[in-house]
Write a protein that holds these residues in place. Structure first.
Motif, mmCIF file in Angstrom:
data_model
loop_
_atom_site.group_PDB
_atom_site.id
_atom_site.type_symbol
_atom_site.label_atom_id
_atom_site.label_comp_id
_atom_site.label_asym_id
_atom_site.label_seq_id
_atom_site.Cartn_x
_atom_site.Cartn_y
_atom_site.Cartn_z
ATOM 1 N N ILE A 109 -24.062 45.174 170.237
ATOM 2 C CA ILE A 109 -23.644 44.890 171.609
ATOM 3 C C ILE A 109 -22.192 44.434 171.644
ATOM 4 O O ILE A 109 -21.393 44.909 172.469
ATOM 5 N N VAL A 110 -21.828 43.520 170.739
ATOM 6 C CA VAL A 110 -20.446 43.030 170.683
ATOM 7 C C VAL A 110 -19.494 44.181 170.383
ATOM 8 O O VAL A 110 -18.415 44.301 170.982
ATOM 9 N N GLY A 111 -19.905 45.070 169.464
ATOM 10 C CA GLY A 111 -19.063 46.212 169.111
ATOM 11 C C GLY A 111 -18.834 47.141 170.292
ATOM 12 O O GLY A 111 -17.707 47.595 170.535
ATOM 13 N N ILE A 112 -19.913 47.398 171.049
ATOM 14 C CA ILE A 112 -19.799 48.268 172.227
ATOM 15 C C ILE A 112 -18.859 47.645 173.251
ATOM 16 O O ILE A 112 -18.013 48.327 173.846
ATOM 17 N N ILE A 113 -19.011 46.334 173.470
ATOM 18 C CA ILE A 113 -18.153 45.640 174.436
ATOM 19 C C ILE A 113 -16.691 45.723 174.011
ATOM 20 O O ILE A 113 -15.802 45.998 174.828
ATOM 21 N N LEU A 114 -16.431 45.510 172.728
ATOM 22 C CA LEU A 114 -15.046 45.570 172.239
ATOM 23 C C LEU A 114 -14.459 46.970 172.389
ATOM 24 O O LEU A 114 -13.283 47.136 172.745
ATOM 25 N N ILE A 115 -15.289 47.992 172.121
ATOM 26 C CA ILE A 115 -14.817 49.371 172.282
ATOM 27 C C ILE A 115 -14.487 49.652 173.748
ATOM 28 O O ILE A 115 -13.453 50.259 174.070
ATOM 29 N N LEU A 116 -15.371 49.193 174.658
ATOM 30 C CA LEU A 116 -15.132 49.393 176.094
ATOM 31 C C LEU A 116 -13.850 48.686 176.532
ATOM 32 O O LEU A 116 -13.045 49.246 177.291
ATOM 33 N N LEU A 117 -13.657 47.469 176.054
ATOM 34 C CA LEU A 117 -12.445 46.729 176.413
ATOM 35 C C LEU A 117 -11.201 47.440 175.897
ATOM 36 O O LEU A 117 -10.160 47.474 176.576
ATOM 37 N N LEU A 118 -11.295 48.004 174.692
ATOM 38 C CA LEU A 118 -10.167 48.740 174.139
ATOM 39 C C LEU A 118 -9.866 49.977 174.975
ATOM 40 O O LEU A 118 -8.701 50.272 175.283
ATOM 41 N N ILE A 119 -10.910 50.699 175.390
ATOM 42 C CA ILE A 119 -10.718 51.892 176.230
ATOM 43 C C ILE A 119 -10.089 51.507 177.559
ATOM 44 O O ILE A 119 -9.175 52.179 178.060
ATOM 45 N N ILE A 120 -10.565 50.401 178.147
ATOM 46 C CA ILE A 120 -10.005 49.937 179.420
ATOM 47 C C ILE A 120 -8.536 49.563 179.238
ATOM 48 O O ILE A 120 -7.683 49.907 180.066
ATOM 49 N N ARG A 121 -8.223 48.852 178.142
ATOM 50 C CA ARG A 121 -6.824 48.457 177.910
ATOM 51 C C ARG A 121 -5.914 49.671 177.778
ATOM 52 O O ARG A 121 -4.808 49.695 178.321
ATOM 53 N N VAL A 122 -6.377 50.701 177.056
ATOM 54 C CA VAL A 122 -5.576 51.919 176.876
ATOM 55 C C VAL A 122 -5.308 52.579 178.227
ATOM 56 O O VAL A 122 -4.246 53.178 178.439
ATOM 57 N N ASN A 123 -6.257 52.446 179.168
ATOM 58 C CA ASN A 123 -6.116 53.042 180.501
ATOM 59 C C ASN A 123 -5.679 52.006 181.531
ATOM 60 O O ASN A 123 -6.162 51.989 182.663
#
Length: 369
Positions: free
Chosen positions: A18-32
């Motif tokens: 769950i933490v990994g998924i959240i971090l990936i989502l946050l990274l995708i949001i930051r890139v966009n």
């Protein structure tokens, strides 16, 4: 003991996933999250030559206010959107994701009023956040839009609280505007509050909603300012919460919708979590500061005439700005021409509930194309 260890391992694995998924989502949001408005592109991926997609924290009458301007063709008419609340600006991407944006037929200006939105900062004195000042800001912005896009006049749409700001603007300077469009029109707020409370209580009783009935009894019928046990803000939230149970906004804000909002490049990473996560009533001061003003609005008394064509768009099931009160204001209003457009089964968000009808009114009625 072995079973507990296995459960512990699975729990840690699940937690880590769950933490990994959240971090990936946050990274995708930051890139966009470049903070640059998404441009208008042609079929080859090139920016349309005469389009505009920008925002700035514009200084208007000495106060920074977020102004977003988007349109496929700068030669199109200009439309100024005046948001509701007070203090509740809608992100432009919200219009796009609900298919309610008008950026293909207008150059649209989305304006976050003083004390609201992403340009707000603590250096703005609370005492300057008044209806009169916001109206003057809107007039200054209207003149800026006229000059920038070389237009004789612009169009103006007010939504909910924005109908108050916009009607005062039109009353003061009708020569700036082709037409006034009101959505979720306020007429007499005190009367509307009484009818909204009555609707909420009747629906709660009809549905044996004991919890809501008791909450409504505790705050009592308006005027809420007479109740020493509850603040006016708490009373409004209670009534509107019950209304949303029985006349909910028809918007499916699912995971995909929310993700698309977060992936829009128009805001920075920090701005997204400021504007999408925080409750505007807590984050932006305009909501609380202007509350007494909003409660006392009576346009039937104060703005009986507008010297421009008027279009009122209203849902027949709107219990935030009661339909019967809005219609009474429309009927009493003097204008060169006026049209009442009722949305069957509509509540307090016509643009996002009925985007096709909303757009068709602009194309066929207001612009007359």
């Amino acid at each position: 003991m072995k079973i507990l260890k296995k459960i512990g391992k699975w729990f840690l694995f699940l937690l880590g996933t769950i933490v990994g998924i959240i971090l990936i989502l946050l990274l995708i949001i930051r890139v966009n999250s470049s903070g640059n408005e998404e441009p208008f592109l042609d079929e080859n991926g090139n920016v349309l030559a005469n389009s505009i997609a920008m925002h700035e924290d514009m200084i208007i009458n000495g106060v920074a206010q977020r102004v977003t301007i988007r349109g496929k063709d700068k030669d199109n008419p200009v439309l100024l959107i005046v948001h509701g609340g007070p203090g509740y600006p809608l992100l432009p991407v919200f219009y796009k994701l609900t298919d309610a944006d008008l950026e293909d037929i207008f150059t649209v200006c989305y304006w976050d009023q003083r004390g609201s939105g992403l340009a707000y900062n603590d250096s703005i004195p609370d005492s300057s956040i008044t209806l009169n000042n916001i109206v003057d800001d809107g007039l200054e912005l209207s003149n800026h839009l006229k000059k920038t896009f070389n237009k004789d006049k612009i169009y103006i749409e007010g939504t909910s609280w924005g109908t108050v700001v916009a009607t005062y603007m039109v009353q003061k300077k009708p020569e700036l505007y082709h037409a006034y469009i009101g959505s979720g029109q306020i007429g007499n707020q005190y009367l509307s509050d009484e009818l909204a409370f009555d609707f909420a209580m009747a629906e709660a009783e009809k549905n044996n909603d004991t919890l809501s009935v008791n909450q409504l009894k505790q705050i009592g019928r308006p005027p809420y300012s007479n109740n020493l046990n509850h603040s006016t803000s708490e009373a409004y939230k209670t009534v509107q919460g019950v209304i949303m149970k029985y006349a909910p906004l028809k918007l499916d804000a699912n995971y995909t919708f929310l993700l698309q909002m977060f992936l829009d490049n128009g805001l920075t990473f920090e701005e997204k979590f400021t504007d999408m996560i925080n409750d505007p009533s807590e984050y932006y001061p305009a909501s609380k500061i202007l509350e007494p003003t909003a409660m006392d609005i009576n346009l039937m008394r104060d703005i009986p005439e507008l010297n421009v064509p008027v279009y009122i768009l209203h849902g027949d099931n709107d219990h935030i700005t009661e339909t019967s009160v809005a219609k009474a204001y429309f009927d009493s209003l003097v204008a060169p021409s006026k049209k009442w457009i009722l949305f069957k089964n509509g509540t307090h968000g016509l643009q996002v509930e009925f985007p096709e009808k909303y757009r068709s009114i602009y194309i066929n009625e207001i612009l007359g194309k």
